[in-house]
Design a protein around this motif. Structure first.
Motif, PDB file in Angstrom:
ATOM      1  N   VAL A  81      50.274  19.985  51.904  1.00  0.00           N
ATOM      2  CA  VAL A  81      51.671  20.175  51.058  1.00  0.00           C
ATOM      3  C   VAL A  81      52.708  20.071  52.068  1.00  0.00           C
ATOM      4  CG1 VAL A  81      53.144  22.046  50.039  1.00  0.00           C
ATOM      5  CG2 VAL A  81      50.578  21.966  49.544  1.00  0.00           C
ATOM      6  N   TYR A  82      53.816  19.084  51.871  1.00  0.00           N
ATOM      7  CA  TYR A  82      54.921  18.725  52.685  1.00  0.00           C
ATOM      8  C   TYR A  82      56.064  18.863  51.909  1.00  0.00           C
ATOM      9  CZ  TYR A  82      53.956  14.266  50.546  1.00  0.00           C
ATOM     10  OH  TYR A  82      53.867  12.992  49.696  1.00  0.00           O
ATOM     11  N   PHE A  83      57.422  18.907  52.551  1.00  0.00           N
ATOM     12  CA  PHE A  83      58.466  18.926  51.869  1.00  0.00           C
ATOM     13  C   PHE A  83      59.174  17.568  52.355  1.00  0.00           C
ATOM     14  CE2 PHE A  83      57.335  23.403  52.459  1.00  0.00           C
ATOM     15  CZ  PHE A  83      57.864  23.795  51.382  1.00  0.00           C
ATOM     16  N   HIS A  84      59.994  17.100  51.417  1.00  0.00           N
ATOM     17  CA  HIS A  84      60.364  15.947  51.693  1.00  0.00           C
ATOM     18  C   HIS A  84      61.952  15.543  51.166  1.00  0.00           C
ATOM     19  CE1 HIS A  84      59.503  13.568  48.166  1.00  0.00           C
ATOM     20  NE2 HIS A  84      58.232  14.613  48.081  1.00  0.00           N
ATOM     21  N   ASP A  85      62.753  14.565  51.584  1.00  0.00           N
ATOM     22  CA  ASP A  85      64.004  14.298  50.969  1.00  0.00           C
ATOM     23  C   ASP A  85      63.633  13.500  49.902  1.00  0.00           C
ATOM     24  OD1 ASP A  85      66.546  13.535  50.504  1.00  0.00           O
ATOM     25  OD2 ASP A  85      67.289  13.959  52.697  1.00  0.00           O
ATOM     26  N   ASN A  86      64.188  13.628  48.477  1.00  0.00           N
ATOM     27  CA  ASN A  86      63.549  12.867  47.696  1.00  0.00           C
ATOM     28  C   ASN A  86      64.867  11.583  47.366  1.00  0.00           C
ATOM     29  OD1 ASN A  86      65.710  14.179  46.277  1.00  0.00           O
ATOM     30  ND2 ASN A  86      64.237  14.993  44.560  1.00  0.00           N
ATOM     31  N   ARG A  87      65.985  11.665  48.406  1.00  0.00           N
ATOM     32  CA  ARG A  87      66.963  10.661  48.234  1.00  0.00           C
ATOM     33  C   ARG A  87      66.587   9.702  49.205  1.00  0.00           C
ATOM     34  NH1 ARG A  87      72.040  13.910  50.563  1.00  0.00           N
ATOM     35  NH2 ARG A  87      70.249  14.508  51.976  1.00  0.00           N
ATOM     36  N   ILE A  88      65.477   9.884  50.378  1.00  0.00           N
ATOM     37  CA  ILE A  88      65.073   9.014  51.143  1.00  0.00           C
ATOM     38  C   ILE A  88      63.923   8.223  50.913  1.00  0.00           C
ATOM     39  CG2 ILE A  88      64.173   8.559  53.670  1.00  0.00           C
ATOM     40  CD1 ILE A  88      66.283  10.671  54.337  1.00  0.00           C
ATOM     41  N   ALA A  89      62.931   9.199  50.299  1.00  0.00           N
ATOM     42  CA  ALA A  89      61.567   8.939  49.807  1.00  0.00           C
ATOM     43  C   ALA A  89      60.814   9.693  48.870  1.00  0.00           C
ATOM     44  CB  ALA A  89      60.565   8.572  51.178  1.00  0.00           C
ATOM     45  N   ASP A  90      60.394   9.082  47.990  1.00  0.00           N
ATOM     46  CA  ASP A  90      59.592   9.820  46.815  1.00  0.00           C
ATOM     47  C   ASP A  90      58.205  10.083  47.219  1.00  0.00           C
ATOM     48  OD1 ASP A  90      58.518   7.194  46.608  1.00  0.00           O
ATOM     49  OD2 ASP A  90      59.037   7.422  44.458  1.00  0.00           O
ATOM     50  N   SER A  91      57.247  10.794  46.595  1.00  0.00           N
ATOM     51  CA  SER A  91      56.071  11.172  47.193  1.00  0.00           C
ATOM     52  C   SER A  91      54.996   9.943  47.108  1.00  0.00           C
ATOM     53  CB  SER A  91      55.575  12.231  46.183  1.00  0.00           C
ATOM     54  OG  SER A  91      55.373  11.958  44.904  1.00  0.00           O
ATOM     55  N   LYS A  92      55.495   9.025  46.170  1.00  0.00           N
ATOM     56  CA  LYS A  92      54.323   7.997  45.880  1.00  0.00           C
ATOM     57  C   LYS A  92      54.686   7.202  47.226  1.00  0.00           C
ATOM     58  CE  LYS A  92      53.077   4.483  42.951  1.00  0.00           C
ATOM     59  NZ  LYS A  92      53.264   3.721  41.608  1.00  0.00           N
ATOM     60  N   LYS A  93      55.911   7.023  47.708  1.00  0.00           N
ATOM     61  CA  LYS A  93      56.068   6.131  48.949  1.00  0.00           C
ATOM     62  C   LYS A  93      55.626   6.715  50.147  1.00  0.00           C
ATOM     63  CE  LYS A  93      59.803   4.186  51.674  1.00  0.00           C
ATOM     64  NZ  LYS A  93      61.105   4.345  51.959  1.00  0.00           N
ATOM     65  N   ILE A  94      55.618   8.056  50.256  1.00  0.00           N
ATOM     66  CA  ILE A  94      55.134   8.680  51.464  1.00  0.00           C
ATOM     67  C   ILE A  94      53.481   8.941  51.455  1.00  0.00           C
ATOM     68  CG2 ILE A  94      54.864  10.890  52.172  1.00  0.00           C
ATOM     69  CD1 ILE A  94      57.716  11.611  51.671  1.00  0.00           C
ATOM     70  N   TYR A  95      52.832   8.810  50.157  1.00  0.00           N
ATOM     71  CA  TYR A  95      51.573   8.900  50.078  1.00  0.00           C
ATOM     72  C   TYR A  95      50.899   7.555  50.283  1.00  0.00           C
ATOM     73  CZ  TYR A  95      46.945   8.322  47.775  1.00  0.00           C
ATOM     74  OH  TYR A  95      45.738   8.154  47.301  1.00  0.00           O
ATOM     75  N   ASN A  96      51.612   6.403  49.984  1.00  0.00           N
ATOM     76  CA  ASN A  96      51.229   4.927  50.528  1.00  0.00           C
ATOM     77  C   ASN A  96      51.457   4.723  51.767  1.00  0.00           C
ATOM     78  OD1 ASN A  96      50.521   4.422  47.668  1.00  0.00           O
ATOM     79  ND2 ASN A  96      52.686   3.597  47.092  1.00  0.00           N
ATOM     80  N   GLU A  97      52.518   5.237  52.497  1.00  0.00           N
ATOM     81  CA  GLU A  97      52.550   4.904  53.761  1.00  0.00           C
ATOM     82  C   GLU A  97      51.588   5.659  54.650  1.00  0.00           C
ATOM     83  OE1 GLU A  97      56.313   4.962  55.980  1.00  0.00           O
ATOM     84  OE2 GLU A  97      57.377   4.834  53.962  1.00  0.00           O
ATOM     85  N   LEU A  98      51.117   6.978  54.162  1.00  0.00           N
ATOM     86  CA  LEU A  98      50.030   7.839  54.916  1.00  0.00           C
ATOM     87  C   LEU A  98      49.089   6.951  54.924  1.00  0.00           C
ATOM     88  CD1 LEU A  98      49.584  10.377  56.554  1.00  0.00           C
ATOM     89  CD2 LEU A  98      49.159  11.270  54.465  1.00  0.00           C
ATOM     90  N   MET A  99      48.586   6.401  53.683  1.00  0.00           N
ATOM     91  CA  MET A  99      47.338   5.886  53.409  1.00  0.00           C
ATOM     92  C   MET A  99      46.998   4.427  54.103  1.00  0.00           C
ATOM     93  SD  MET A  99      45.530   7.705  51.604  1.00  0.00           S
ATOM     94  CE  MET A  99      46.399   9.296  52.091  1.00  0.00           C
ATOM     95  N   THR A 100      48.218   3.853  54.468  1.00  0.00           N
ATOM     96  CA  THR A 100      48.270   2.650  55.373  1.00  0.00           C
ATOM     97  C   THR A 100      48.051   2.995  56.854  1.00  0.00           C
ATOM     98  OG1 THR A 100      50.767   2.384  55.526  1.00  0.00           O
ATOM     99  CG2 THR A 100      49.636   1.164  53.662  1.00  0.00           C
TER     100      THR A 100
END
Length: 142
Positions: A81-100
């Protein structure tokens, strides 16, 4: 006669106390600052197996390297579980980057449609008197 006078004084004291508390409540609502972190979002990724200590550190480092992810990352068993700034990146983008960044077998947690539009604050129901009173006071002073 004395009993009647003492009762009146007690009732006036209680009434004065309630009036004072009401004034303090209105002052508090009127001077409350708007939420400044309305852009912080919580997201979750479910992994297929639990983490050990080295993989926990690895996941945290990889998540910290992604733009928009805050310092707060919680890892329990196989859930991140992580907190993120949704103005910079949404959860889908973060998930895709982590998977790469790593070869993981994981799924992004998505809230079911019936819960997506539910109100999350149990105290301030939009049809409740406290919500309506707070909005009324805020409209007067803003």
């Amino acid at each position: 006669m004395k009993f009647n006078k003492k009762l009146k004084i007690a009732l006036l004291s209680i009434l004065g106390l309630f009036l004072l508390l009401f004034v303090i409540l209105v002052y508090h609502i009127a001077t409350a600052k708007p939420v400044d972190n309305a852009y912080i979002q919580i997201s979750r990724i479910d992994f297929d197996k639990p983490f050990d200590s080295t993989s926990t550190i690895d996941i945290k480092q990889k998540l910290h390297s992604i733009a928009g992810v805050d310092d707060e990352i919680i890892i329990k068993r196989n859930v991140v579980v992580y907190f993120h700034d949704n103005r910079i990146a949404d959860s889908k983008k973060i998930y895709n980057e982590l998977m790469t960044k790593g070869n993981y077998n994981a799924q992004r947690f998505i809230i079911p449609a019936n819960l997506a539009n539910k109100q999350v604050c149990p105290v301030m129901r939009r049809d409740g008197i406290s919500y309506k009173f707070t909005k009324f006071v805020q409209r007067i002073f803003n």
